[in-house]
Scaffold this active site. Sequence first.
Site, short mmCIF file in Angstrom:
data_model
loop_
_atom_site.label_atom_id
_atom_site.label_comp_id
_atom_site.label_asym_id
_atom_site.label_seq_id
_atom_site.Cartn_x
_atom_site.Cartn_y
_atom_site.Cartn_z
N GLN A 53 -70.97 -18.11 99.00
CA GLN A 53 -70.64 -19.37 98.89
C GLN A 53 -69.35 -19.62 97.14
O GLN A 53 -68.78 -20.32 97.24
CB GLN A 53 -71.73 -19.91 98.07
CG GLN A 53 -72.61 -20.10 99.55
CD GLN A 53 -74.04 -20.81 99.04
OE1 GLN A 53 -74.80 -21.20 98.27
NE2 GLN A 53 -74.46 -21.31 100.07
N CYS B 193 -88.57 -25.37 112.55
CA CYS B 193 -88.63 -26.12 111.31
C CYS B 193 -88.24 -27.75 111.51
O CYS B 193 -89.18 -28.68 111.32
CB CYS B 193 -87.28 -26.06 110.41
SG CYS B 193 -87.81 -24.44 108.76
#
Length: 370
Positions: free
Chosen positions: A191, A343
């Site tokens: 990232q 989720c």
Amino acid sequence: MRKAARHLVETMLEQAGVTPGGNAPWDIRIHDDRLYDRVLCDHNLGLGEAYVEGWWDCPRIDAFISRVLAARVTDRLSGNLKLLLKALPAYLFNNQTRRKAGKVARVHYNLGNDLFLAFLDSYLQYSCAYFQDTDDLEIAQRNKMDLICRKLELAPGDHVLDIGCGWGGLAKYMAEEYGCRVTGVNISDKQIEYARTWCRSLPVTIEKKDYRDVRGTFDKIVSVGMFEHVGAKNYRTFMRKVDSLLADKGIFLLHTIGGNAPNLRCDPWITTYIFPNGMLPAIGQIARACEGIFVVEDWHNIGPHYDPTLLAWHKRFIDHWDSLSSTYGQAFKRMWEYYLLSCAGAFRARDIQVWQVLMTRKGRTQPVCR
């Protein structure tokens, strides 16, 4: 024994309106009768593992999970020594120390950027979007970023700290749209590398640094989707650190998934395969952590917006699977589908929430909050 297990599981599913082998989109198709014993033994962990292994399927996993959670089927399952032993370290030890905190970066956030680029929006927002007056993910993620910026009352020249800055999308947005200078901190190498390249022409600095090691003073501080990795034993430490970094008239916005009750572990399948050492805070835990440090100005629940966010991610993941399949393989595909859709079902059932908590130092005038 298996016959008794089958009867018990089918009875519990019936209470959720789920019929194994039925015709409704949320009805499951069982391919291996060992599933019944496995669910009774290992609960959520066994259910998720069995899906990845191909023991069962469902046209709409999200609808199945939503119904099971809304009916509180899992509350009827008794504890199990294996699950207790997996949970015990979270009670006894600090699993989010500086050294241990890097595990989630290695296991999850350092997965190939090609994966996340395939299903996230163009700003690479890996957190709940804000589907206000839109059903488009791109617009909804910009809505979310702009909501954050307005709550922070960003102004040109503000120096903003972004704790857990991901691929740098929010930092990029704040710099481009609000004229801010942004420092982002993160512990994921992939990232960080992407964010530095992406934001190199902007007043954005990306540092590889644990939040506990940050120094300086910032006009505004934001943390989106990172507090889930802080851990209950460190919540107070986190708040004290933010307090030490925030200017006297500053504003702090915490954006986090949260649970309806305190729990030192996430869902065991999610903890094992998706977010190691993850932990969802409850309202009381956040409140106690900031007591005597901050004034809580606003507490906004945008949890219902995570259901459509996850469904949009799932659609994009499936649409791009052909370009990912040779790298990640079929077992990963089933794991990722189960992650995203289970989720979505959990948020639809209101089993978990997303909070934006706005805080200030004592003595500051109240922000507009919207």
